[in-house]
Design an enzyme around this catalytic site. Structure first.
Site, PDB file in Angstrom:
ATOM      1  N   ASP A  75       0.221   5.416   0.588  1.00  0.00           N
ATOM      2  CA  ASP A  75      -0.854   6.258   1.105  1.00  0.00           C
ATOM      3  C   ASP A  75      -0.610   7.753   1.012  1.00  0.00           C
ATOM      4  O   ASP A  75       0.486   8.244   1.316  1.00  0.00           O
ATOM      5  CB  ASP A  75      -1.064   5.981   2.609  1.00  0.00           C
ATOM      6  CG  ASP A  75      -1.663   4.630   2.892  1.00  0.00           C
ATOM      7  OD1 ASP A  75      -2.204   4.018   1.961  1.00  0.00           O
ATOM      8  OD2 ASP A  75      -1.582   4.193   4.046  1.00  0.00           O
ATOM      9  N   GLU A  85      -3.088  10.376   3.119  1.00  0.00           N
ATOM     10  CA  GLU A  85      -4.267  10.538   3.967  1.00  0.00           C
ATOM     11  C   GLU A  85      -4.274  11.963   4.508  1.00  0.00           C
ATOM     12  O   GLU A  85      -3.252  12.455   4.994  1.00  0.00           O
ATOM     13  CB  GLU A  85      -4.282   9.536   5.120  1.00  0.00           C
ATOM     14  CG  GLU A  85      -4.532   8.109   4.674  1.00  0.00           C
ATOM     15  CD  GLU A  85      -4.688   7.154   5.837  1.00  0.00           C
ATOM     16  OE1 GLU A  85      -5.549   6.258   5.757  1.00  0.00           O
ATOM     17  OE2 GLU A  85      -3.944   7.292   6.820  1.00  0.00           O
ATOM     18  N   GLU A  90       0.843  -1.199   0.000  1.00  0.00           N
ATOM     19  CA  GLU A  90       0.000   0.000   0.000  1.00  0.00           C
ATOM     20  C   GLU A  90       0.875   1.245   0.000  1.00  0.00           C
ATOM     21  O   GLU A  90       1.933   1.278   0.638  1.00  0.00           O
ATOM     22  CB  GLU A  90      -0.906  -0.014   1.229  1.00  0.00           C
ATOM     23  CG  GLU A  90      -1.913   1.106   1.302  1.00  0.00           C
ATOM     24  CD  GLU A  90      -2.882   0.936   2.464  1.00  0.00           C
ATOM     25  OE1 GLU A  90      -3.317   1.968   3.014  1.00  0.00           O
ATOM     26  OE2 GLU A  90      -3.206  -0.221   2.821  1.00  0.00           O
TER      27      GLU A  90
END
Length: 288
Positions: free
Chosen positions: A112, A114, A110
């Protein structure tokens, strides 16, 4: 007459080979811009996610019942992804707007972005992370140098065999290098999808959960437009190497920009958190 016929036949074979080669190159990589309806599915939210303006705009909303999210129709191994976002305005405390790449399963990879909401007037926190084979704990956090709720800004992930680079409006803010020669894992084996979501994380998102979501401000809405996707289509082929982004890394000028951003705007770096890692920070920190 016979030599001319042989010449024409040979020419036809050569043209056929060239066309076939070009078709293989084109199939190995693709570039997509523009229409959310063609490239993404809204996967949850019971109507809280909407594709508008003939596929040119996408919005996600959050209320006390549910958030919402979308996902790319296709997965890829490596990619150069851009998207413009305008984040939840006003009192966004407790909300998280995410834009990330991910595979699936307990050993997923993953990458990211955010965006952690905050009280009106206080800055958003941009949270970045990398998971490899299910393990994350590689967080870096930043304040942005602009208000991300006033207008659209471009957030980009470059993921290739050499490194991962996060960009904000074309400025690099983080780099995670492939250091497999030092026995450090790197996400280069699992194809990933593109995801985005707007969800409630009041138990941790704002000041460690001390500030809760003010549901009188709901629904909260984030907006998306002008995405660009360059990927190596599946199955991954190294004929994709004719694309410039597949070998792109930061030059000296870009590295200076990255260092400047990190010096001015980085507020957390796992590589310097010796209290969290009393036995020593992760190995990749030695090479950054």
């Amino acid at each position: 007459m016979l030599p001319k016929m042989l010449y024409m036949a040979r020419k036809a074979v050569i043209i056929s080979i060239v066309v076939s080669f070009l078709m293989k190159i084109t199939k190995a990589s693709s570039t997509t811009t523009g229409n959310f309806s063609q490239e993404f599915d809204i996967t949850w939210g019971d109507g809280r996610g909407k594709i508008l303006d003939n596929g040119q705009l996408l919005t996600l909303s959050l209320d006390k019942t549910s958030g919402s999210g979308f996902q790319s129709k296709n997965q890829s191994l490596f990619g150069n992804i851009d998207i413009q976002m305008k984040l939840v305005p006003g009192n966004s405390a407790g909300t998280v707007t995410s834009f990330y790449l991910s595979s699936l399963g307990s050993t997923h990879d993953e990458i990211d972005f955010e965006f952690l909401g905050n009280l009106s007037g206080d800055p958003y926190i941009l949270h970045t992370n990398v998971f490899v084979q299910g393990t994350g704990n590689r967080e870096q956090q930043f304040y942005l140098w602009f208000d991300p709720t006033m207008d659209f800004h471009t957030y980009s992930i470059l993921w290739n065999p050499e490194n991962i680079i996060w960009f904000v409006d074309g400025t690099p803010i983080r780099q995670f290098k492939n250091l497999e020669t030092y026995n450090i894992t790197f996400p280069n084996k699992q194809p990933m999808w593109i995801f985005s979501s707007l969800w409630d994380a009041e138990d941790w998102a704002t000041r460690g959960g001390l500030v809760k979501t003010d549901w009188t401000q709901a629904p909260f809405t984030a907006s998306y437009r002008n995405f660009g996707i360059q990927v190596c289509e599946q199955p991954y082929s190294y004929s994709c190497s004719h694309e410039a982004w597949i070998t792109e890394s930061l030059n000296s000028s870009s590295l200076e920009k990255l260092k400047s951003v990190q010096m001015k705007y980085m507020i957390y770096n796992y590589c310097t958190d010796t209290k969290r890692f009393p036995q020593g920070v992760p190995s990749e920190c030695k090479y950054t």
